[in-house]
Motif scaffolding. Sequence first.
Motif, PDB file in Angstrom:
ATOM      1  N   THR A 120       0.814  -1.218   0.000  1.00 56.96           N
ATOM      2  CA  THR A 120       0.000   0.000   0.000  1.00 56.96           C
ATOM      3  C   THR A 120       0.846   1.266   0.000  1.00 56.96           C
ATOM      4  OG1 THR A 120      -0.124  -0.117   2.416  1.00 56.96           O
ATOM      5  CG2 THR A 120      -1.910  -1.147   1.163  1.00 56.96           C
ATOM      6  N   GLN A 121       2.082   1.199   0.513  1.00 54.83           N
ATOM      7  CA  GLN A 121       2.950   2.379   0.535  1.00 54.83           C
ATOM      8  C   GLN A 121       3.366   2.732  -0.896  1.00 54.83           C
ATOM      9  OE1 GLN A 121       6.437   2.949   0.036  1.00 54.83           O
ATOM     10  NE2 GLN A 121       6.302   5.036   0.842  1.00 54.83           N
ATOM     11  N   ALA A 122       3.355   4.017  -1.234  1.00 58.27           N
ATOM     12  CA  ALA A 122       3.467   4.457  -2.626  1.00 58.27           C
ATOM     13  C   ALA A 122       4.754   3.984  -3.294  1.00 58.27           C
ATOM     14  CB  ALA A 122       3.357   5.981  -2.695  1.00 58.27           C
ATOM     15  N   ASP A 123       5.910   4.213  -2.655  1.00 58.04           N
ATOM     16  CA  ASP A 123       7.178   3.831  -3.281  1.00 58.04           C
ATOM     17  C   ASP A 123       7.292   2.320  -3.419  1.00 58.04           C
ATOM     18  OD1 ASP A 123       8.106   6.424  -3.653  1.00 58.04           O
ATOM     19  OD2 ASP A 123       9.025   6.525  -1.674  1.00 58.04           O
ATOM     20  N   ALA A 124       6.888   1.593  -2.387  1.00 55.71           N
ATOM     21  CA  ALA A 124       6.957   0.134  -2.448  1.00 55.71           C
ATOM     22  C   ALA A 124       5.994  -0.417  -3.493  1.00 55.71           C
ATOM     23  CB  ALA A 124       6.632  -0.453  -1.073  1.00 55.71           C
ATOM     24  N   ASP A 172       1.059  11.734  -8.400  1.00 54.14           N
ATOM     25  CA  ASP A 172       1.527  12.971  -9.040  1.00 54.14           C
ATOM     26  C   ASP A 172       2.914  13.387  -8.578  1.00 54.14           C
ATOM     27  OD1 ASP A 172      -0.810  13.342 -10.546  1.00 54.14           O
ATOM     28  OD2 ASP A 172      -1.840  14.228  -8.821  1.00 54.14           O
ATOM     29  N   ASP A 173       3.613  12.521  -7.864  1.00 55.20           N
ATOM     30  CA  ASP A 173       4.968  12.855  -7.436  1.00 55.20           C
ATOM     31  C   ASP A 173       5.886  12.908  -8.653  1.00 55.20           C
ATOM     32  OD1 ASP A 173       7.034  12.961  -5.082  1.00 55.20           O
ATOM     33  OD2 ASP A 173       7.817  11.509  -6.521  1.00 55.20           O
ATOM     34  N   ALA A 214       0.794   5.472 -22.320  1.00 54.28           N
ATOM     35  CA  ALA A 214       1.086   5.678 -20.898  1.00 54.28           C
ATOM     36  C   ALA A 214       2.195   6.717 -20.725  1.00 54.28           C
ATOM     37  CB  ALA A 214       1.490   4.353 -20.255  1.00 54.28           C
ATOM     38  N   ILE A 215       3.193   6.682 -21.584  1.00 50.81           N
ATOM     39  CA  ILE A 215       4.278   7.667 -21.510  1.00 50.81           C
ATOM     40  C   ILE A 215       3.731   9.074 -21.737  1.00 50.81           C
ATOM     41  CG2 ILE A 215       6.350   8.490 -22.691  1.00 50.81           C
ATOM     42  CD1 ILE A 215       7.099   5.543 -23.135  1.00 50.81           C
ATOM     43  N   ASP A 216       2.827   9.223 -22.707  1.00 54.16           N
ATOM     44  CA  ASP A 216       2.222  10.541 -22.967  1.00 54.16           C
ATOM     45  C   ASP A 216       1.465  11.040 -21.741  1.00 54.16           C
ATOM     46  OD1 ASP A 216       3.237  10.525 -25.518  1.00 54.16           O
ATOM     47  OD2 ASP A 216       1.397   9.767 -26.451  1.00 54.16           O
ATOM     48  N   LYS A 217       0.722  10.145 -21.081  1.00 56.34           N
ATOM     49  CA  LYS A 217      -0.018  10.535 -19.879  1.00 56.34           C
ATOM     50  C   LYS A 217       0.938  10.945 -18.757  1.00 56.34           C
ATOM     51  CE  LYS A 217      -3.981   7.505 -20.778  1.00 56.34           C
ATOM     52  NZ  LYS A 217      -4.752   6.316 -20.317  1.00 56.34           N
ATOM     53  N   LEU A 218       2.008  10.189 -18.601  1.00 53.93           N
ATOM     54  CA  LEU A 218       2.977  10.510 -17.548  1.00 53.93           C
ATOM     55  C   LEU A 218       3.664  11.846 -17.817  1.00 53.93           C
ATOM     56  CD1 LEU A 218       4.559   6.973 -17.086  1.00 53.93           C
ATOM     57  CD2 LEU A 218       3.019   8.121 -15.497  1.00 53.93           C
ATOM     58  N   LYS A 219       3.975  12.127 -19.093  1.00 57.85           N
ATOM     59  CA  LYS A 219       4.591  13.408 -19.428  1.00 57.85           C
ATOM     60  C   LYS A 219       3.662  14.565 -19.113  1.00 57.85           C
ATOM     61  CE  LYS A 219       7.777  11.919 -23.071  1.00 57.85           C
ATOM     62  NZ  LYS A 219       8.094  11.977 -24.525  1.00 57.85           N
ATOM     63  N   ALA A 220       2.378  14.386 -19.436  1.00 56.17           N
ATOM     64  CA  ALA A 220       1.410  15.448 -19.156  1.00 56.17           C
ATOM     65  C   ALA A 220       1.286  15.700 -17.658  1.00 56.17           C
ATOM     66  CB  ALA A 220       0.046  15.077 -19.743  1.00 56.17           C
ATOM     67  N   ARG A 221       1.259  14.636 -16.879  1.00 56.42           N
ATOM     68  CA  ARG A 221       1.179  14.799 -15.431  1.00 56.42           C
ATOM     69  C   ARG A 221       2.488  15.326 -14.870  1.00 56.42           C
ATOM     70  NH1 ARG A 221      -1.294   8.975 -14.091  1.00 56.42           N
ATOM     71  NH2 ARG A 221      -0.761   9.494 -11.938  1.00 56.42           N
TER      72      ARG A 221
END
Length: 249
Positions: A120-124, A172-173, A214-221
Amino acid sequence: MSGYEDNDLGALDRLEDLLEAYCEARLAPSGAVLARIRANIVTQAAAAAATTAAASRLQLVEPAPKRTHWWSTSPVLRRAFALGFAATLTLGTTAAVMAAPPGSPFYNARVYLEALALPTQADARLEAHERHLDERLAEAETAAAAGDFNALTAALAAYQAEVDAATGDVGDDASRLAHLEAMLAKHTAMLTALAARLPEQSSIEHAIDMSSNAIDKLKARGNHAHPTHTPPGGPGGDDGGPSEDQGQQ
């Protein structure tokens, strides 16, 4: 089983309890898998019953006082013994599921259980997603090298589902977004090379499209997470004007 002697009815009753507990403890697999499991259990049970019957007939040569097993004297104990036996079978089945390769009947169940076990922890959680993505891509390359295109399709379908899940969980980190974006870019290059070797496999193109989207979405975010202008009240002060020290100079 109607040919068994009357003194085997107790054994048949215990066998029936074991089979009922086994059915209740399993994870309700598909019809074909369930039919195969039932056939294996019935075969093993019939062999065990036949062995017991043969041993009983041999013991008739030298009559001995009838011995009663401790676990057969009480319905509660019989049920506990049956559940323990079923739990052992379930553990064995779980191990088989977690080692199932793509294209096998248990592969989708394995992928589902791995998704349930995500931290549940974000990084893990992101680290687990990335590990699964690497595993799915390695499975796809292994299947392609072996010419097993059913396994290739299954592995790439699981890869696309993992890409979608990782994109949804990354948040969004900025650092996590950039990390996942770089990983997917590397995977896209590997998939492109795989598509060049197997141009007739449309599942590879679908995986490339999923990774690219997915890469396009990540770039936008990521652009949203990294402002391109200095926010109001930057280094000079809260209102964007000179700081107190500058005003005194």
